[in-house]
Design a protein around this motif. Structure first.
Motif, PDB file in Angstrom:
ATOM      1  N   UNK A 101       0.929  -1.583  -0.298  1.00 24.75           N
ATOM      2  CA  UNK A 101      -0.029   0.233   0.807  1.00 24.75           C
ATOM      3  C   UNK A 101       0.389   1.099   0.000  1.00 24.75           C
ATOM      4  N   UNK A 102       2.301   1.567   0.294  1.00 27.85           N
ATOM      5  CA  UNK A 102       2.948   2.498   0.066  1.00 27.85           C
ATOM      6  C   UNK A 102       4.243   2.250  -0.693  1.00 27.85           C
ATOM      7  N   UNK A 103       3.547   1.568  -1.631  1.00 29.06           N
ATOM      8  CA  UNK A 103       4.388   1.565  -2.945  1.00 29.06           C
ATOM      9  C   UNK A 103       3.894   2.291  -4.038  1.00 29.06           C
ATOM     10  N   UNK A 104       4.836   2.705  -4.868  1.00 26.66           N
ATOM     11  CA  UNK A 104       4.325   3.729  -5.796  1.00 26.66           C
ATOM     12  C   UNK A 104       4.092   2.848  -7.492  1.00 26.66           C
ATOM     13  N   UNK A 105       2.419   2.254  -7.067  1.00 26.45           N
ATOM     14  CA  UNK A 105       2.426   1.172  -8.718  1.00 26.45           C
ATOM     15  C   UNK A 105       2.342   2.383  -9.863  1.00 26.45           C
ATOM     16  N   UNK A 106       2.615   2.334 -11.149  1.00 29.05           N
ATOM     17  CA  UNK A 106       2.086   2.778 -12.376  1.00 29.05           C
ATOM     18  C   UNK A 106       2.168   1.565 -13.087  1.00 29.05           C
ATOM     19  N   UNK A 107       0.214   1.525 -13.760  1.00 26.96           N
ATOM     20  CA  UNK A 107      -0.131   0.441 -14.398  1.00 26.96           C
ATOM     21  C   UNK A 107      -0.180   0.354 -15.918  1.00 26.96           C
ATOM     22  N   UNK A 108       0.585  -0.636 -16.698  1.00 31.21           N
ATOM     23  CA  UNK A 108       0.453  -0.198 -18.234  1.00 31.21           C
ATOM     24  C   UNK A 108      -0.297  -1.304 -19.131  1.00 31.21           C
TER      25      UNK A 108
END
Length: 281
Positions: free
Chosen positions: A60-67
């Motif tokens: 929950x505290x990671x920054x996720x970029x989903x493509x």
């Protein structure tokens, strides 16, 4: 050609099947994938967000970029994540073979059920590696349809599964890719590659898996290619119906179904060290 047509299609039923799969296999496939606070994670091929929700909740505290290459899938994934109240994911439509990011943008890359649909998965892994910081990790999860076995045994069921394998190969993909992850990652330049087989074993004592995996995930996936198999004469109608009926038969109290997924991890070193790590001795 790098990308192939998604053999299972983009119907609402397929989106539902993917959700069933993700939900049923959460503990088996994703329990040990957790990223530290503040780390930047790239999810490649997020589809409609079935895996994204799990990934985001685990970290929950990671920054996720989903493509994903499909704008419609990205739209569905955004809606799914929003409905779950998740705020640590950003989405964008994009092709993994031409990403807009600068090198060393991410601490981790996550790829789940994507490589099997690519004509050149090895090249995809090589292209993705420079986007990792030195010491960053890649996690890849894939199935292997050749690992399916069951009781009662049935020749028509095996033939139906092979039809799916053939159709995916014909489209340029590989439904047997799970067994190839180790050499593929090593050849792509990743170090410390480790592959963990994750078997789904299903019998009547596990009713959640009977319905969520055997019936709603695997059987639904095979049954989804019915029309093309019959239209091309790959099986007769009677053979097909018997094969699918036997898959459902494995859901009965005396039935058993097994399937193996493969989860691979690797590390991106500096370009020089990575090259040395895969050089012949």
């Amino acid at each position: 050609m790098n990308r192939v047509e998604y053999v299972h299609g983009y119907s609402d039923r397929e989106a539902e099947r993917l959700s069933d799969q993700a939900r049923t296999l959460t503990s088996l496939l994703h329990n040990d994938t957790r990223y530290p606070a503040g780390s930047r994670v790239l999810e490649v091929g997020c589809g409609t967000g079935a895996q994204t929700v799990i990934l985001a909740k685990n970290s929950p505290e990671a920054e996720i970029t989903s493509i994903d290459i499909s704008p419609d899938s990205v739209r569905r994934a955004k809606a799914r994540v929003r409905a779950e109240g998740i705020t640590n994911v950003t989405f964008q439509a994009g092709d993994l073979f031409s990403l807009p990011f600068v090198p060393a943008s991410f601490d981790h890359i996550f790829i789940c059920f994507v490589l099997e649909h690519l004509a050149d998965p090895g090249r995809a892994l090589k292209i993705l590696r420079p986007f990792l910081k030195p010491g960053g990790t890649v996690t890849v999860i894939e199935g292997d349809h050749g690992s399916a076995y069951f009781h009662p045994d049935n020749a028509e069921t095996k033939k139906a599964i092979q039809c799916l394998v053939h159709l995916q190969r014909e489209a340029g993909g590989n439904a047997l890719i799970g067994r190839e992850l180790y050499p593929m990652l090593v050849q792509a330049g990743y170090a410390d590659v480790h592959v963990s087989p994750r078997m789904v074993y299903v019998d009547a004592s596990r009713p959640g898996l009977v319905d969520g995996f055997t019936r709603q995930t695997f059987t639904a996936m095979v049954a989804g290619v019915r029309d093309i198999v019959l239209s091309r004469g790959m099986m007769t109608r009677d053979e097909w119906e018997q094969g699918i009926a036997n898959l459902y038969r494995t859901c009965e109290p005396d039935g058993v179904f097994c399937y193996t997924f493969f989860k691979a991890t690797g590390i991106a070193l500096t370009q020089k060290r990575s090259t040395l790590s895969v050089s012949p001795e």
